[in-house]
Scaffold this motif. Structure first.
Motif, short mmCIF file in Angstrom:
data_model
loop_
_atom_site.label_atom_id
_atom_site.label_comp_id
_atom_site.label_asym_id
_atom_site.label_seq_id
_atom_site.Cartn_x
_atom_site.Cartn_y
_atom_site.Cartn_z
N THR A 69 0.84 -1.19 0.00
CA THR A 69 0.00 0.00 0.00
C THR A 69 0.87 1.24 0.00
OG1 THR A 69 -1.73 -1.15 1.24
CG2 THR A 69 -1.83 1.25 1.18
N ILE A 70 0.65 2.11 -0.97
CA ILE A 70 1.36 3.39 -1.01
C ILE A 70 0.47 4.47 -0.42
CG2 ILE A 70 0.59 3.93 -3.37
CD1 ILE A 70 3.34 5.25 -3.82
N SER A 71 1.07 5.37 0.33
CA SER A 71 0.33 6.48 0.92
C SER A 71 1.27 7.67 1.06
CB SER A 71 -0.27 6.10 2.27
OG SER A 71 0.76 5.76 3.19
N ARG A 72 0.70 8.82 1.34
CA ARG A 72 1.54 10.02 1.51
C ARG A 72 0.94 10.94 2.56
NH1 ARG A 72 2.05 12.72 -4.08
NH2 ARG A 72 3.16 14.35 -2.89
N ASP A 73 1.81 11.71 3.18
CA ASP A 73 1.41 12.73 4.14
C ASP A 73 2.06 14.03 3.68
OD1 ASP A 73 1.05 14.46 6.27
OD2 ASP A 73 1.26 12.90 7.76
N ASN A 74 1.30 14.88 3.04
CA ASN A 74 1.86 16.10 2.49
C ASN A 74 2.29 17.09 3.58
OD1 ASN A 74 1.64 15.17 -0.12
ND2 ASN A 74 -0.21 16.31 -0.59
N ASP A 75 1.69 16.99 4.75
CA ASP A 75 2.11 17.86 5.85
C ASP A 75 3.50 17.48 6.36
OD1 ASP A 75 -1.24 18.04 7.22
OD2 ASP A 75 -0.22 19.34 5.77
N LYS A 76 3.85 16.21 6.20
CA LYS A 76 5.16 15.72 6.65
C LYS A 76 6.14 15.54 5.50
CE LYS A 76 3.37 13.32 10.73
NZ LYS A 76 3.27 12.01 11.45
N ASN A 77 5.71 15.88 4.29
CA ASN A 77 6.58 15.72 3.11
C ASN A 77 7.13 14.30 3.00
OD1 ASN A 77 6.14 18.41 2.65
ND2 ASN A 77 8.24 19.07 2.90
N THR A 78 6.26 13.33 3.21
CA THR A 78 6.70 11.94 3.25
C THR A 78 5.74 11.05 2.48
OG1 THR A 78 7.72 12.30 5.41
CG2 THR A 78 7.34 10.02 4.76
N VAL A 79 6.31 10.09 1.77
CA VAL A 79 5.52 9.04 1.12
C VAL A 79 5.95 7.71 1.72
CG1 VAL A 79 7.14 8.81 -0.82
CG2 VAL A 79 4.75 8.10 -1.09
N TYR A 80 4.99 6.79 1.83
CA TYR A 80 5.22 5.51 2.49
C TYR A 80 4.90 4.36 1.54
CZ TYR A 80 4.73 8.59 6.54
OH TYR A 80 4.86 9.62 7.44
N LEU A 81 5.51 3.23 1.83
CA LEU A 81 5.15 1.98 1.16
C LEU A 81 5.05 0.91 2.23
CD1 LEU A 81 4.60 0.66 -1.63
CD2 LEU A 81 6.97 -0.14 -1.56
N LYS A 82 3.83 0.51 2.54
CA LYS A 82 3.62 -0.58 3.51
C LYS A 82 3.59 -1.88 2.74
CE LYS A 82 2.90 -2.65 7.35
NZ LYS A 82 1.60 -2.72 8.00
N MET A 83 4.46 -2.79 3.14
CA MET A 83 4.63 -4.05 2.43
C MET A 83 4.25 -5.20 3.37
SD MET A 83 8.19 -3.25 0.43
CE MET A 83 9.15 -3.21 1.94
N ASN A 84 3.22 -5.93 3.03
CA ASN A 84 2.77 -7.08 3.80
C ASN A 84 2.99 -8.36 3.00
OD1 ASN A 84 1.81 -5.42 5.92
ND2 ASN A 84 -0.16 -5.15 4.86
N SER A 85 2.93 -9.48 3.71
CA SER A 85 3.06 -10.80 3.07
C SER A 85 4.26 -10.84 2.13
CB SER A 85 1.78 -11.13 2.30
OG SER A 85 0.66 -11.10 3.15
N LEU A 86 5.38 -10.41 2.64
CA LEU A 86 6.57 -10.30 1.80
C LEU A 86 7.05 -11.68 1.35
CD1 LEU A 86 8.33 -7.42 3.69
CD2 LEU A 86 7.87 -7.45 1.23
N LYS A 87 7.59 -11.70 0.14
CA LYS A 87 8.08 -12.93 -0.47
C LYS A 87 9.58 -12.76 -0.78
CE LYS A 87 3.66 -13.43 -2.88
NZ LYS A 87 3.01 -13.57 -4.22
N PRO A 88 10.32 -13.84 -0.88
CA PRO A 88 11.74 -13.72 -1.24
C PRO A 88 11.95 -12.96 -2.55
CG PRO A 88 11.32 -15.89 -0.38
CD PRO A 88 9.98 -15.22 -0.49
#
Length: 120
Positions: A69-88
């Motif tokens: 899931t990609i998301s962003r917080d423009n007040d914090k000048n930050t973008v995130y990438l939440k990665m679940n169920s990671l695979k090799p």
């Protein structure tokens, strides 16, 4: 010009989760569409996820859809990438990028990358 710095990479077991962050400085962060890309050893860099300047539109590679899931917080000048169920096969250097166009356009500004390693 915008400067991008990624963080949050590391070593995780298969099935685990990580959250990557990308902090931006310089020109107005909210004017950019943002994206995450990755490059595995011996492979070309590939698109992972993108998000519009206001966060209302997102787009994912088929290989990560439903897990990342990609998301962003423009007040914090930050973008995130939440990665679940990671695979090799998710093992790669992950890069944050900024586009002066929309999330489907070319990305002109890049961070240095953060390593994600998923073990069996």
């Amino acid at each position: 010009q915008v400067q991008l710095v990624e963080s949050g990479g590391g070593l995780v077991q298969a099935g685990g989760s990580l959250r990557l962050s990308c902090a931006a400085s310089g020109r107005t962060f909210s004017s950019y569409a943002m994206g995450w890309f990755r490059q595995a050893p011996g492979k070309e860099r590939e698109f992972v996820a993108g998000i519009s300047w206001n966060g209302r539109n997102t787009y994912y590679a088929d290989s990560v859809k439903g897990r990342f899931t990609i998301s962003r917080d423009n007040d914090k000048n930050t973008v995130y990438l939440k990665m679940n169920s990671l695979k090799p096969e998710d093992t790669a250097v992950y890069y944050c990028a900024a586009s002066e166009g929309d999330l489907y356009s070319a990305y002109e500004h890049w961070g240095q990358g953060t390593q994600v390693t998923v073990s069996f």
